[in-house]
Design an enzyme around this catalytic site. Structure first.
Site, PDB file in Angstrom:
ATOM      1  N   ASP A 173     -24.738   3.448  19.056  1.00  0.00           N
ATOM      2  CA  ASP A 173     -26.024   3.208  18.400  1.00  0.00           C
ATOM      3  C   ASP A 173     -26.979   2.604  19.432  1.00  0.00           C
ATOM      4  O   ASP A 173     -26.558   1.816  20.292  1.00  0.00           O
ATOM      5  CB  ASP A 173     -25.867   2.245  17.221  1.00  0.00           C
ATOM      6  CG  ASP A 173     -25.102   2.882  16.062  1.00  0.00           C
ATOM      7  OD1 ASP A 173     -25.181   4.118  15.922  1.00  0.00           O
ATOM      8  OD2 ASP A 173     -24.433   2.150  15.313  1.00  0.00           O
ATOM      9  N   ASP A 187     -27.614   9.380  12.591  1.00  0.00           N
ATOM     10  CA  ASP A 187     -27.925   8.662  11.351  1.00  0.00           C
ATOM     11  C   ASP A 187     -29.267   9.113  10.773  1.00  0.00           C
ATOM     12  O   ASP A 187     -29.430   9.232   9.556  1.00  0.00           O
ATOM     13  CB  ASP A 187     -27.950   7.154  11.607  1.00  0.00           C
ATOM     14  CG  ASP A 187     -26.606   6.630  12.083  1.00  0.00           C
ATOM     15  OD1 ASP A 187     -25.587   7.240  11.725  1.00  0.00           O
ATOM     16  OD2 ASP A 187     -26.594   5.625  12.815  1.00  0.00           O
TER      17      ASP A 187
END
Length: 208
Positions: A173, A187
């Site tokens: 991330d 995402d």
């Protein structure tokens, strides 16, 4: 006065024999050609068009999946090279860059439950693909591609970076908003596709 009869040496009987000799035997008579049955090509056109449309939708969906997967993996590879864990960098207004490794679900939730999340992701992909058979519109095809591509992007991280068993790897991330968990491009695709899918289902039910 010339004779009107047959020439010398020729008689009606001789002519008959000649005709009989030239004629083929009764058993050798050529059969009459059997007419070919008429084929209604128009009856196959709807089925052919349906197969063509299905192939086209599958191709577009696969292309969307490939694009999402490529963008996700390329941006993650860039983040691993350009960013340092725990160091926040400005990017676009409130959107910041912060490298983190997530062992849970999307948006860094459910830390440590990577294998369970991976299995759920596989189930979600299967459900989306199966349910997508009922939607033939191009927006639905793109939405399915977004969800499936995003799910496969995070799933690839868990497989490639696995160290303690299947699907135990961490998801990369690197995007952060104020008061929002860290996330990545996969995402974004999953969330955007899911919201669009909910809107599409609600619209179809409202028109029913």
């Amino acid at each position: 006065r010339p004779s009107r009869g047959p020439p010398n040496g020729w008689s009606t009987r001789s002519a008959g024999l000649a005709v009989a000799e030239d004629a083929p035997p009764e058993g050798d008579l050529a059969p009459e050609p059997t007419p070919e049955p008429e084929v209604d090509h128009g009856a196959d056109q709807p089925a052919a068009r349906a197969r063509h449309a299905t192939t086209a939708r599958f191709g577009v969906g696969a292309l969307v999946v490939a694009i999402v997967l490529a963008v996700d993996q390329l941006t993650k590879a860039w983040a691993l090279e350009a960013l340092e864990p725990g160091v926040t960098r400005d990017f676009l207004g409130p959107l910041k860059l912060l490298l983190a490794f997530n062992t849970g679900s999307a948006f860094s939730l459910g830390s440590g439950s990577g294998p369970v999340i991976a299995v759920l992701a596989i189930v979600i992909v299967g459900v989306v693909v199966w349910a997508g058979r009922h939607y033939t519109s191009w927006p639905a095809v793109v939405i399915q591609g977004l969800v499936v591509g995003g799910a496969l992007g995070n799933l690839a991280d868990r497989v490639v970076r696995a160290e303690n068993g299947w699907f135990s790897g961490s998801v990369v991330d690197f995007l952060r908003l104020p008061n929002w968990p860290i996330f990545n491009m996969a995402d974004v695709a999953i969330t955007g596709g899911a919201l669009a899918l909910v809107f599409l289902i609600g619209r179809d039910r409202g028109e029913a």
